[in-house]
Design an enzyme around this catalytic site. Sequence first.
Site, PDB file in Angstrom:
ATOM      1  N   GLN A 282      26.538  33.056 100.825  1.00  0.00           N
ATOM      2  CA  GLN A 282      26.226  34.495 100.903  1.00  0.00           C
ATOM      3  C   GLN A 282      26.217  35.178  99.539  1.00  0.00           C
ATOM      4  O   GLN A 282      26.230  36.397  99.463  1.00  0.00           O
ATOM      5  CB  GLN A 282      27.217  35.208 101.841  1.00  0.00           C
ATOM      6  CG  GLN A 282      27.143  34.763 103.288  1.00  0.00           C
ATOM      7  CD  GLN A 282      25.854  35.176 104.003  1.00  0.00           C
ATOM      8  OE1 GLN A 282      25.122  36.049 103.545  1.00  0.00           O
ATOM      9  NE2 GLN A 282      25.572  34.537 105.121  1.00  0.00           N
TER      10      GLN A 282
ATOM     11  N   LYS B 251      18.794  30.649 103.270  1.00  0.00           N
ATOM     12  CA  LYS B 251      19.367  31.980 103.053  1.00  0.00           C
ATOM     13  C   LYS B 251      18.935  32.566 101.708  1.00  0.00           C
ATOM     14  O   LYS B 251      19.360  33.655 101.324  1.00  0.00           O
ATOM     15  CB  LYS B 251      20.894  31.911 103.109  1.00  0.00           C
ATOM     16  CG  LYS B 251      21.425  31.650 104.522  1.00  0.00           C
ATOM     17  CD  LYS B 251      22.937  31.756 104.550  1.00  0.00           C
ATOM     18  CE  LYS B 251      23.547  31.097 105.747  1.00  0.00           C
ATOM     19  NZ  LYS B 251      23.487  31.897 106.965  1.00  0.00           N
TER      20      LYS B 251
ATOM     21  N   ASP C  42      32.029  28.511  98.252  1.00  0.00           N
ATOM     22  CA  ASP C  42      30.939  28.575  99.225  1.00  0.00           C
ATOM     23  C   ASP C  42      30.021  29.725  98.819  1.00  0.00           C
ATOM     24  O   ASP C  42      30.374  30.902  98.946  1.00  0.00           O
ATOM     25  CB  ASP C  42      31.540  28.802 100.620  1.00  0.00           C
ATOM     26  CG  ASP C  42      30.468  29.005 101.692  1.00  0.00           C
ATOM     27  OD1 ASP C  42      29.281  29.034 101.346  1.00  0.00           O
ATOM     28  OD2 ASP C  42      30.842  29.153 102.870  1.00  0.00           O
TER      29      ASP C  42
ATOM     30  N   HIS D 227      33.663  31.464 106.726  1.00  0.00           N
ATOM     31  CA  HIS D 227      32.755  31.066 107.803  1.00  0.00           C
ATOM     32  C   HIS D 227      33.324  29.763 108.381  1.00  0.00           C
ATOM     33  O   HIS D 227      33.968  28.991 107.670  1.00  0.00           O
ATOM     34  CB  HIS D 227      31.386  30.822 107.163  1.00  0.00           C
ATOM     35  CG  HIS D 227      30.285  30.492 108.112  1.00  0.00           C
ATOM     36  ND1 HIS D 227      30.092  29.231 108.626  1.00  0.00           N
ATOM     37  CD2 HIS D 227      29.294  31.253 108.633  1.00  0.00           C
ATOM     38  CE1 HIS D 227      29.036  29.230 109.421  1.00  0.00           C
ATOM     39  NE2 HIS D 227      28.529  30.454 109.442  1.00  0.00           N
TER      40      HIS D 227
ATOM     41  N   CYS E  32      30.235  33.504 113.323  1.00  0.00           N
ATOM     42  CA  CYS E  32      30.859  32.216 112.956  1.00  0.00           C
ATOM     43  C   CYS E  32      32.061  32.440 112.050  1.00  0.00           C
ATOM     44  O   CYS E  32      32.278  31.680 111.091  1.00  0.00           O
ATOM     45  CB  CYS E  32      29.881  31.268 112.273  1.00  0.00           C
ATOM     46  SG  CYS E  32      28.543  30.750 113.329  1.00  0.00           S
TER      47      CYS E  32
HETATM   48  N1  PMP Z   1      29.147  29.807 104.612  1.00  0.00           N
HETATM   49  C1  PMP Z   1      28.830  31.081 104.813  1.00  0.00           C
HETATM   50  C2  PMP Z   1      29.619  32.158 104.125  1.00  0.00           C
HETATM   51  C3  PMP Z   1      27.774  31.409 105.662  1.00  0.00           C
HETATM   52  O1  PMP Z   1      27.447  32.687 105.874  1.00  0.00           O
HETATM   53  C4  PMP Z   1      27.035  30.369 106.282  1.00  0.00           C
HETATM   54  C5  PMP Z   1      25.879  30.649 107.226  1.00  0.00           C
HETATM   55  N2  PMP Z   1      26.003  31.760 108.028  1.00  0.00           N
HETATM   56  C6  PMP Z   1      27.422  29.052 106.026  1.00  0.00           C
HETATM   57  C7  PMP Z   1      28.463  28.811 105.175  1.00  0.00           C
HETATM   58  C8  PMP Z   1      26.714  27.898 106.653  1.00  0.00           C
HETATM   59  O2  PMP Z   1      25.382  27.833 106.258  1.00  0.00           O
HETATM   60  P1  PMP Z   1      24.363  26.851 106.990  1.00  0.00           P
HETATM   61  O3  PMP Z   1      24.462  27.134 108.450  1.00  0.00           O
HETATM   62  O4  PMP Z   1      23.054  27.214 106.411  1.00  0.00           O
HETATM   63  O5  PMP Z   1      24.790  25.449 106.646  1.00  0.00           O
END
Ligand code: PMP
Length: 408
Positions: A205, A228, A202, A125, A366
């Site tokens: 997910q 999430k 990270d 991401h 993203c």
């Molecule tokens: N890493 C991953 C794999 C994500 O899917 C996301 C959110 N889509 C993020 C980081 C960032 O999370 P946040 O916007 O809640 O900070």
Amino acid sequence: MKLAKSIEEIRADFPILSMKVHGLPLIYLDNGATTQKPEQVIQLMDQLYRSANANVHRGVHFLSDIVSDRYESARETVRAFINARRKEEIIFTAGATASINAVAFSFGEKYVREGDEIIVSEMEHHANIVPWQMLCGRKKAVLKVIPFTDEGLLDLEAYRSLITERTRIVAVTHASNVLGTINPVKEIVAEAHRNGIPVLVDGAQSIQHGVVDVTDIDCDFFVFSGHKVYGPNGIGVLYGREKLLNELPPYQGGGDMVATVSFRQTTYNDLPFKFEAGTTNFTGAIGLAAALDYLTALGREAVEEREQALLASATAGLSSVSGIRIYGTAPRKVSVVSFLPGDIHQYDAGMILDKMGIAVRTGTHCAQPVMERFDISGTIRASIAFYNTEEEIDALIDGVRKVTEMFG
Ligand code: PMP
């Protein structure tokens, strides 16, 4: 493995799931973007503002004591949920993005010099790419990228060959938000550790889909967002190995993160407070703990099992629609399916599905490098939670079939 509640009871816990959109029942399949909240979290947040609000760690009075105790007990809940060794290793942040930026800044200040290297993967991401690029820009360091295969598997041989004596840190996602792939993070960490390199995982997910054990993974940092994992927005977690956190400088200054302040010299507080400058989102932290408690009570393994069954139905059903291409076919996936129906633009398909009450995400999610890898402008992504039903998956498949028929 059985969930502690029936699906009807579970759905009744999430008020938004009984909503109608465009006059039709909401079918919410955008859980990868954010999850819905159970009454247990909503009511708690309401109750905190009504009867337990005062600044945390700042007073000797009754209310401040209550909030401080609940905040620290939320930290313990998070520790237990990810099986960290110590509560001091849990830092509350604003979310996964904030946690990664904190590490990139603090670790980068201390350990990254000109010509050093940082490894990320091609399926990250943007939150796990851009902070490292910014660090590389500041320090004149080099970003190296682990490629992935057509199936959506990280090329581990390429990973091994990217490691050099200049590698300072590896940052990889536990599960891809587009492909769903669950990466072999234990193996990735072990390989980095053989070379004395720390690893950030990270978990944005992965945390909501199954049991995550940071001690077993043996990673040095693990990050995730509350929103999430059925918790409130604006709260997240940075887990860090105690030894490393003690070595790193704070990345923000302010109240609470200090032991003594004078114009001659300031000394910093102990962990975890050294990394929690200012008034934190204590209400969010307490709400997050309630969400984690909800999942624990439901049965995390049962949650995973249910989501895997729904994923299997969605994958099989969507594959049967003519002209569909699925992106991400790894054997171990979280409950996320990315697909494109023939040449129909993902945005048009998403708009039509919305009119049927079906909420899916469309676009690059993203993760533009993933789109570049497949030479596409985006995908449709259905991301499934334990509260979704087989009927909802059938409605998605029917909806997608109708979209392909409409476009001939
Ligand atoms: N890493 C991953 C794999 C994500 O899917 C996301 C959110 N889509 C993020 C980081 C960032 O999370 P946040 O916007 O809640 O900070």
